[in-house]
Write an enzyme that holds these catalytic residues in place. Structure first.
Site, mmCIF file in Angstrom:
data_model
loop_
_atom_site.group_PDB
_atom_site.id
_atom_site.type_symbol
_atom_site.label_atom_id
_atom_site.label_comp_id
_atom_site.label_asym_id
_atom_site.label_seq_id
_atom_site.Cartn_x
_atom_site.Cartn_y
_atom_site.Cartn_z
ATOM 1 N N GLY A 45 29.710 35.619 34.509
ATOM 2 C CA GLY A 45 30.312 36.911 34.809
ATOM 3 C C GLY A 45 31.646 37.051 34.119
ATOM 4 O O GLY A 45 32.253 36.054 33.712
ATOM 5 N N GLN A 50 40.098 40.124 32.817
ATOM 6 C CA GLN A 50 40.043 38.875 32.048
ATOM 7 C C GLN A 50 40.117 39.122 30.541
ATOM 8 O O GLN A 50 40.368 38.187 29.777
ATOM 9 C CB GLN A 50 38.769 38.090 32.370
ATOM 10 C CG GLN A 50 38.722 37.591 33.815
ATOM 11 C CD GLN A 50 37.455 36.815 34.064
ATOM 12 O OE1 GLN A 50 36.420 37.375 34.393
ATOM 13 N NE2 GLN A 50 37.530 35.504 33.876
ATOM 14 N N CYS A 88 35.744 29.504 36.468
ATOM 15 C CA CYS A 88 36.158 30.815 35.953
ATOM 16 C C CYS A 88 36.613 30.667 34.508
ATOM 17 O O CYS A 88 37.326 29.714 34.182
ATOM 18 C CB CYS A 88 37.304 31.335 36.817
ATOM 19 S SG CYS A 88 37.892 32.960 36.326
ATOM 20 N N LEU A 89 36.208 31.608 33.663
ATOM 21 C CA LEU A 89 36.600 31.549 32.251
ATOM 22 C C LEU A 89 38.117 31.666 32.083
ATOM 23 O O LEU A 89 38.663 31.232 31.069
ATOM 24 C CB LEU A 89 35.901 32.658 31.461
ATOM 25 C CG LEU A 89 34.371 32.541 31.333
ATOM 26 C CD1 LEU A 89 33.791 33.802 30.717
ATOM 27 C CD2 LEU A 89 33.977 31.308 30.526
ATOM 28 N N HIS A 130 32.893 36.995 43.326
ATOM 29 C CA HIS A 130 33.936 36.393 42.478
ATOM 30 C C HIS A 130 34.487 37.443 41.504
ATOM 31 O O HIS A 130 35.705 37.580 41.346
ATOM 32 C CB HIS A 130 33.321 35.199 41.727
ATOM 33 C CG HIS A 130 34.213 34.556 40.706
ATOM 34 N ND1 HIS A 130 34.609 33.238 40.804
ATOM 35 C CD2 HIS A 130 34.765 35.030 39.552
ATOM 36 C CE1 HIS A 130 35.385 32.951 39.751
ATOM 37 N NE2 HIS A 130 35.482 34.019 38.987
ATOM 38 N N GLU A 131 33.583 38.193 40.869
ATOM 39 C CA GLU A 131 34.019 39.168 39.855
ATOM 40 C C GLU A 131 34.769 40.338 40.490
ATOM 41 O O GLU A 131 35.765 40.814 39.934
ATOM 42 C CB GLU A 131 32.825 39.668 39.031
ATOM 43 C CG GLU A 131 32.070 38.599 38.248
ATOM 44 C CD GLU A 131 32.963 37.687 37.408
ATOM 45 O OE1 GLU A 131 34.016 38.137 36.933
ATOM 46 O OE2 GLU A 131 32.598 36.504 37.248
ATOM 47 N N HIS A 134 38.300 39.602 41.112
ATOM 48 C CA HIS A 134 39.159 39.747 39.918
ATOM 49 C C HIS A 134 39.758 41.152 39.840
ATOM 50 O O HIS A 134 40.889 41.320 39.384
ATOM 51 C CB HIS A 134 38.347 39.505 38.642
ATOM 52 C CG HIS A 134 38.246 38.078 38.209
ATOM 53 N ND1 HIS A 134 39.337 37.314 37.883
ATOM 54 C CD2 HIS A 134 37.162 37.273 38.028
ATOM 55 C CE1 HIS A 134 38.937 36.090 37.516
ATOM 56 N NE2 HIS A 134 37.617 36.042 37.603
HETATM 57 NI NI NI Z 1 36.417 34.413 37.166
#
Ligand code: NI
Length: 154
Positions: A45, A50, A88-89, A130-131, A134
């Protein structure tokens, strides 16, 4: 590929604004770029903050499908929660256990401007929670226990 920003960049901590017009060129260009970036980075995701945009868009890949969700909202959630590992990226090299609702129902607008309802459970429900976090400036490390470091070269 878009540049993925990492913690502690303050953009990741801002509350993102709703998208008012899905049809505008900026949004129509951004969504496929976000999907490509997620796929190349091998993430499940990616949320717009991000890639440096404080707007309410997330993309998800799950079981061979990609989803673009504009202004996603959780409209139902199970009482039951479960712990599961997340990464997480924007937090390379970190993983931790996070408690999430087992099942949720999501409402969002797709890239064609259509309102959608999606029921999700287990892994897909986890990714969506999670997304969406963000978009509200929340990172998984805010909620995680047993945060561990791993070698990103592995
Ligand atoms: Ni993330």
């Amino acid at each position: 590929m878009l540049k993925i920003i990492t913690h502690p960049n303050p953009i990741l901590r801002q509350k993102s604004q709703p998208v008012t017009d899905v049809g505008v060129e900026k949004i129509q260009r951004l969504i496929p770029q976000m999907i490509d970036t997620m796929l190349v980075a091998d993430g499940v995701g990616l949320a717009a903050p991000q890639i440096g945009e404080n707007i309410r868009i997330v993309v998800i890949q799950f079981e061979g499908e990609t989803y673009a969700m504009i202004n996603p909202r959780i409209i139902k959630k199970s009482f039951a929660k479960e712990w599961g590992e997340e990464g997480c990226l924007s937090l390379p090299g970190l993983a931790g256990e996070v408690k999430r609702h087992k099942k949720i129902a999501l409402e969002f607008t797709n890239e064609a401007g259509k309102k959608q309802i999606l029921k999700a459970e287990a892994m897909l429900a986890r990714i969506a929670q999670h997304e969406i976090d963000h978009l509200d400036g929340i990172l998984f490390i805010d909620k995680a226990k047993k945060i561990r470091k791993f070698n990103t070269d592995e």
